[in-house]
Design a protein around this motif. Structure first.
Motif, PDB file in Angstrom:
ATOM      1  N   SER A 161       0.824  -1.203   0.000  1.00  0.00           N
ATOM      2  CA  SER A 161       0.000   0.000   0.000  1.00  0.00           C
ATOM      3  C   SER A 161       0.861   1.257   0.000  1.00  0.00           C
ATOM      4  N   LEU A 162       1.925   1.253   0.790  1.00  0.00           N
ATOM      5  CA  LEU A 162       2.791   2.431   0.874  1.00  0.00           C
ATOM      6  C   LEU A 162       3.531   2.665  -0.446  1.00  0.00           C
ATOM      7  N   VAL A 163       4.050   1.602  -1.053  1.00  0.00           N
ATOM      8  CA  VAL A 163       4.761   1.750  -2.324  1.00  0.00           C
ATOM      9  C   VAL A 163       3.815   2.228  -3.412  1.00  0.00           C
ATOM     10  N   ARG A 164       2.608   1.692  -3.434  1.00  0.00           N
ATOM     11  CA  ARG A 164       1.622   2.124  -4.419  1.00  0.00           C
ATOM     12  C   ARG A 164       1.302   3.606  -4.252  1.00  0.00           C
ATOM     13  N   LEU A 165       1.087   4.040  -3.017  1.00  0.00           N
ATOM     14  CA  LEU A 165       0.818   5.446  -2.747  1.00  0.00           C
ATOM     15  C   LEU A 165       1.960   6.324  -3.228  1.00  0.00           C
ATOM     16  N   SER A 166       3.187   5.859  -3.056  1.00  0.00           N
ATOM     17  CA  SER A 166       4.366   6.677  -3.342  1.00  0.00           C
ATOM     18  C   SER A 166       4.596   6.907  -4.832  1.00  0.00           C
ATOM     19  N   ARG A 167       3.871   6.205  -5.677  1.00  0.00           N
ATOM     20  CA  ARG A 167       3.992   6.455  -7.114  1.00  0.00           C
ATOM     21  C   ARG A 167       3.429   7.828  -7.496  1.00  0.00           C
ATOM     22  N   ASP A 168       2.543   8.348  -6.681  1.00  0.00           N
ATOM     23  CA  ASP A 168       1.977   9.685  -6.890  1.00  0.00           C
ATOM     24  C   ASP A 168       2.530  10.585  -5.785  1.00  0.00           C
ATOM     25  N   ARG A 187       9.015   6.345   5.624  1.00  0.00           N
ATOM     26  CA  ARG A 187       8.230   7.361   6.336  1.00  0.00           C
ATOM     27  C   ARG A 187       6.785   6.892   6.408  1.00  0.00           C
ATOM     28  N   LEU A 188       6.316   6.616   7.601  1.00  0.00           N
ATOM     29  CA  LEU A 188       4.916   6.254   7.852  1.00  0.00           C
ATOM     30  C   LEU A 188       4.690   6.364   9.349  1.00  0.00           C
ATOM     31  N   SER A 189       3.628   7.048   9.733  1.00  0.00           N
ATOM     32  CA  SER A 189       3.306   7.238  11.148  1.00  0.00           C
ATOM     33  C   SER A 189       1.996   6.534  11.485  1.00  0.00           C
ATOM     34  N   HIS A 190       1.736   6.397  12.760  1.00  0.00           N
ATOM     35  CA  HIS A 190       0.523   5.693  13.195  1.00  0.00           C
ATOM     36  C   HIS A 190      -0.745   6.358  12.685  1.00  0.00           C
ATOM     37  N   ASP A 191      -0.692   7.676  12.411  1.00  0.00           N
ATOM     38  CA  ASP A 191      -1.876   8.388  11.952  1.00  0.00           C
ATOM     39  C   ASP A 191      -1.811   8.755  10.467  1.00  0.00           C
ATOM     40  N   SER A 192      -0.880   8.136   9.740  1.00  0.00           N
ATOM     41  CA  SER A 192      -0.812   8.365   8.294  1.00  0.00           C
ATOM     42  C   SER A 192      -2.034   7.731   7.616  1.00  0.00           C
ATOM     43  N   ARG A 193      -2.364   8.244   6.445  1.00  0.00           N
ATOM     44  CA  ARG A 193      -3.557   7.781   5.738  1.00  0.00           C
ATOM     45  C   ARG A 193      -3.155   7.067   4.456  1.00  0.00           C
ATOM     46  N   LEU A 194      -3.204   5.762   4.466  1.00  0.00           N
ATOM     47  CA  LEU A 194      -2.984   4.996   3.262  1.00  0.00           C
ATOM     48  C   LEU A 194      -4.315   4.851   2.514  1.00  0.00           C
ATOM     49  N   PRO A 195      -4.271   4.782   1.179  1.00  0.00           N
ATOM     50  CA  PRO A 195      -5.518   4.826   0.413  1.00  0.00           C
ATOM     51  C   PRO A 195      -6.394   3.589   0.539  1.00  0.00           C
ATOM     52  N   ASP A 196      -5.801   2.434   0.829  1.00  0.00           N
ATOM     53  CA  ASP A 196      -6.594   1.201   0.797  1.00  0.00           C
ATOM     54  C   ASP A 196      -6.544   0.397   2.096  1.00  0.00           C
ATOM     55  N   LEU A 197      -6.034   0.990   3.162  1.00  0.00           N
ATOM     56  CA  LEU A 197      -6.144   0.334   4.467  1.00  0.00           C
ATOM     57  C   LEU A 197      -6.036   1.376   5.573  1.00  0.00           C
ATOM     58  N   LEU A 219      -4.629   2.002   9.202  1.00  0.00           N
ATOM     59  CA  LEU A 219      -3.563   1.386   9.976  1.00  0.00           C
ATOM     60  C   LEU A 219      -4.050   0.797  11.296  1.00  0.00           C
ATOM     61  N   ARG A 220      -4.926   1.494  11.978  1.00  0.00           N
ATOM     62  CA  ARG A 220      -5.366   1.009  13.293  1.00  0.00           C
ATOM     63  C   ARG A 220      -6.077  -0.347  13.175  1.00  0.00           C
ATOM     64  N   SER A 221      -7.044  -0.430  12.284  1.00  0.00           N
ATOM     65  CA  SER A 221      -7.776  -1.690  12.141  1.00  0.00           C
ATOM     66  C   SER A 221      -6.928  -2.756  11.454  1.00  0.00           C
ATOM     67  N   HIS A 222      -5.982  -2.332  10.629  1.00  0.00           N
ATOM     68  CA  HIS A 222      -5.102  -3.285   9.950  1.00  0.00           C
ATOM     69  C   HIS A 222      -4.154  -3.965  10.928  1.00  0.00           C
ATOM     70  N   TRP A 223      -3.612  -3.175  11.871  1.00  0.00           N
ATOM     71  CA  TRP A 223      -2.560  -3.700  12.734  1.00  0.00           C
ATOM     72  C   TRP A 223      -3.044  -4.219  14.086  1.00  0.00           C
ATOM     73  N   ALA A 224      -4.053  -3.598  14.668  1.00  0.00           N
ATOM     74  CA  ALA A 224      -4.366  -3.891  16.078  1.00  0.00           C
ATOM     75  C   ALA A 224      -4.610  -5.376  16.366  1.00  0.00           C
ATOM     76  N   PRO A 225      -5.465  -6.069  15.626  1.00  0.00           N
ATOM     77  CA  PRO A 225      -5.688  -7.487  15.976  1.00  0.00           C
ATOM     78  C   PRO A 225      -4.442  -8.361  15.830  1.00  0.00           C
ATOM     79  N   PRO A 226      -3.727  -8.332  14.678  1.00  0.00           N
ATOM     80  CA  PRO A 226      -2.558  -9.223  14.587  1.00  0.00           C
ATOM     81  C   PRO A 226      -1.423  -8.843  15.526  1.00  0.00           C
TER      82      PRO A 226
END
Length: 250
Positions: A41-48, A129-139, A141-148
């Motif tokens: 997700s981060l690499v995809r975002l970084s293309r723009d 560069r990515l912080s806990h409150d960064s906004r990725l377009p397709d996920l 972070l809080r819901s992506h990371w918290a359970p696993p």
């Protein structure tokens, strides 16, 4: 026992010649799939570049951070404790640690990355560069990371002394039996929360652990170790309240 640090926005450039990211080599292997997803997700975002700068809340002077992210899969790696810089990490002085300190750090110190989840102090990671409150377009972070992440930390079978900020705790709370560290200043009996010296206190505390390399089984033993070094620490429920001046010597 694991001492879990927050990451820092600033990171050292470079790394070992010929090295590159190997997700499968990182600690907590159960996080391999969410790590792959966050990285993609981060690499995809970084293309723009413009979209990435907005999502990461970067000003024009930090445009090179997007380039870092675009190259994150192939850029050279350093041990996590070497990669991070800034107020928390400067007192740790990773470039001056002994081999014995690195061995202890590998077993007892982790850093919670927004991109990789918790990693060991000696896991090799690239600059990003990515912080806990960064906004990725397709996920999210809080819901992506918290359970696993919560499952991974619980699976360690040992308590965590949680030195993270609340934002990173939200990416995966520590298991039962752990303790969240809250740093305060004591001004004539009046206690107040800290910002800058909060971070510095955590770094100095970890540097003392690396110097002492204690064998600790639970939070109570950590409290005893700290008090034995003159550190004022009090247990309040699942929190450890640490007086900054007793760590920094002020």
């Amino acid at each position: 026992m694991l001492f879990l640090l927050p990451p820092s926005e600033t990171k050292r450039d470079g790394g070992s010649d010929g090295s590159s990211l190997d997700l499968a080599s990182l600690s907590h292997p159960s996080l391999l799939r969410p790590r792959r997803a966050a990285l993609t997700s981060l690499v995809r975002l970084s293309r723009d570049a413009d979209a990435a700068m907005r999502a990461l809340r970067l000003g024009p002077r930090l445009a090179d951070e997007v380039t870092r992210n675009r190259r994150v899969r192939s850029s050279p790696t350093l041990r996590a404790l070497e990669r991070y810089t800034g107020v928390v990490y400067d007192p740790i002085a990773a470039d001056r640690l002994t081999d014995d300190a690195w061995t202890w750090a590998s077993a007892h110190i982790g850093v919670h990355s927004a991109l990789f989840g918790p990693v060991s102090a000696t896991d090799r990671i690239p600059a990003y560069r990515l912080s806990h409150d960064s906004r990725l377009p397709d996920l999210v972070l809080r819901s992506h990371w918290a359970p696993p992440v919560s499952r991974a930390l619980a699976g360690l079978g040992r308590p965590v002394v949680d030195l993270r900020s609340e934002g990173y705790v939200g990416l995966g709370p520590s298991p039962e039996g752990s303790a969240f560290v809250r740093i305060v200043s004591d001004e004539g009996g009046r206690r107040r929360a800290l910002n800058h010296f909060n971070k510095k206190t955590k770094g100095v505390l970890v540097s003392q652990l690396l110097e002492s390399r204690p064998d600790l089984g639970d939070v109570g033993e950590f409290v005893d170790w700290a008090r034995g070094r003159g550190i004022v620490v009090e247990r309040e429920g699942n929190e450890l309240v640490v007086v900054s001046e007793s760590v920094l010597g002020g």
